[in-house]
Scaffold this motif. Structure first.
Motif, short mmCIF file in Angstrom:
data_model
loop_
_atom_site.label_atom_id
_atom_site.label_comp_id
_atom_site.label_asym_id
_atom_site.label_seq_id
_atom_site.Cartn_x
_atom_site.Cartn_y
_atom_site.Cartn_z
N SER A 66 0.91 -1.22 -0.03
CA SER A 66 0.07 0.13 0.07
C SER A 66 0.87 1.24 0.00
O SER A 66 0.55 2.11 -0.83
CB SER A 66 -0.85 -0.02 0.97
N LYS A 67 1.77 1.34 1.07
CA LYS A 67 2.64 2.33 0.98
C LYS A 67 3.54 2.68 -0.37
O LYS A 67 3.61 3.65 -0.84
CB LYS A 67 3.93 2.27 2.02
N TRP A 68 3.93 1.52 -0.82
CA TRP A 68 5.10 1.74 -2.22
C TRP A 68 3.79 2.09 -3.34
O TRP A 68 4.42 2.95 -4.19
CB TRP A 68 5.58 0.40 -2.58
N ILE A 69 2.75 1.53 -3.46
CA ILE A 69 1.73 2.00 -4.43
C ILE A 69 1.38 3.46 -4.27
O ILE A 69 1.61 4.18 -5.35
CB ILE A 69 0.52 1.22 -4.55
N SER A 70 1.23 3.80 -3.11
CA SER A 70 1.02 5.27 -3.12
C SER A 70 2.10 6.40 -3.34
O SER A 70 2.12 7.58 -3.71
CB SER A 70 0.59 5.69 -1.45
N GLU A 71 3.29 5.78 -3.15
CA GLU A 71 4.66 6.32 -3.51
C GLU A 71 5.05 6.57 -5.11
O GLU A 71 6.03 7.07 -5.40
CB GLU A 71 5.49 6.04 -2.66
N GLY A 72 4.07 5.51 -5.77
CA GLY A 72 4.36 5.74 -7.28
C GLY A 72 5.30 4.51 -7.61
O GLY A 72 5.74 4.48 -8.69
N VAL A 73 5.57 3.54 -6.77
CA VAL A 73 6.41 2.22 -7.12
C VAL A 73 5.65 1.44 -8.02
O VAL A 73 4.50 1.02 -7.56
CB VAL A 73 6.92 1.56 -5.82
N GLU A 74 6.23 0.93 -8.97
CA GLU A 74 5.61 -0.22 -9.86
C GLU A 74 5.78 -1.50 -9.27
O GLU A 74 7.03 -1.78 -9.08
CB GLU A 74 6.14 -0.08 -11.18
N ILE A 75 4.92 -2.41 -8.98
CA ILE A 75 4.91 -3.65 -8.33
C ILE A 75 4.74 -4.78 -9.26
O ILE A 75 3.61 -4.75 -10.00
CB ILE A 75 4.27 -3.67 -7.12
#
Length: 261
Positions: A158-167
């Motif tokens: 959730s944090k990384w998605i909100s920060e724009g990280v492509e998962i």
């Protein structure tokens, strides 16, 4: 270069060192003796053998590799680097399964060197590695192929998605079934995001997980007996990142994309 596996394989270390020395360029006999710290009596038979087989040539007391010799040593160097990689933590590699790695990548395993082996305490085994967390925070991409879901992963995703990280995430069939039962709503919300790529691998993974971000590659392996191991390898050099990306692409090609759960 001192590699015990050379002796195990019956390879003469002195001969190998001479070839590696001459690979750097022509050299006088005196300089060869000084560099290798050997006697003339020990050097002469080796030099003569190499000359007889057109590997080394003598020009007025200066020895150098022939074209054939250069070709041979150029092929030997990756072999020695692989042995050095194996020697760096032989027990760890020998005690864990490596057969999940396709052979074209297995023979380039040396590209993970240098690496660190972490042996966490029991209480740390279910925690996400701090170095991977911090480097992912600074990354644009995060790749994971896994047969288990750490308790902290949903919060991190959730944090990384909100920060724009492509998962990009590939899970085993068994883990996918668990996600359907226990994390259905959360992962459906993630899959609605354009930054989330989710796939299911149909076969037996044969490992716990491997992870790749913009800075580090990491894996958790299974022991030779198939048991979960707490030991974790982390490598943060450019060759390891490229190797890890190729391994991920290999598993991605064998996996089925999921758009909703």
């Amino acid at each position: 270069m001192k590699i015990p596996l050379l002796e195990t394989l019956g390879i003469c270390e002195d001969r190998m060192n001479l070839l590696l020395l001459l690979y750097n360029g022509p050299m006088k006999k005196r300089k060869i003796l000084e560099s290798l710290e050997i006697s003339s009596q020990a050097l002469v038979p080796t030099i003569r053998t190499f000359e007889h087989n057109n590997i080394v040539v003598n020009h007025d007391g200066t020895y150098e590799l022939t074209s054939i010799g250069k070709l041979i040593v150029d092929e030997i160097i990756p072999f020695l680097e692989t042995l050095e990689f194996l020697e760096s933590n032989f027990d760890y590699l020998a005690e864990h399964k490596l057969d999940f790695i396709p052979f074209y990548l297995l023979k380039r395993l040396r590209e993970l060197y240098p690496y660190t082996i972490l042996r966490p305490t029991f209480s740390e085994t279910l925690e996400f590695n701090k170095q991977l967390e911090e480097t992912t925070d600074a990354s644009k991409t995060f790749y994971i192929v896994t047969s288990l879901l750490l308790p902290s992963f949903p919060a991190f995703f959730s944090k990384w998605i909100s920060e724009g990280v492509e998962i990009s995430m590939i899970v085993s069939e068994e883990l996918f079934e668990k996600i359907q039962s226990n994390n259905l709503l959360f992962f459906n919300e993630l899959l609605a995001k354009e930054q989330m790529d989710f796939l299911v691998y149909p076969g037996n993974m044969g490992f716990q997980n491997f992870i790749l971000n913009d800075y580090c590659f990491s894996w958790h392996l299974l022991s030779k007996t198939g048991n979960v191991s707490g030991e974790q390898l982390i490598s943060c050099n450019q060759n390891a990142l490229e190797w890890g990306k190729e391994l991920f692409e290999y598993y991605k090609q064998c996996s089925n994309p999921v758009t909703s759960i």
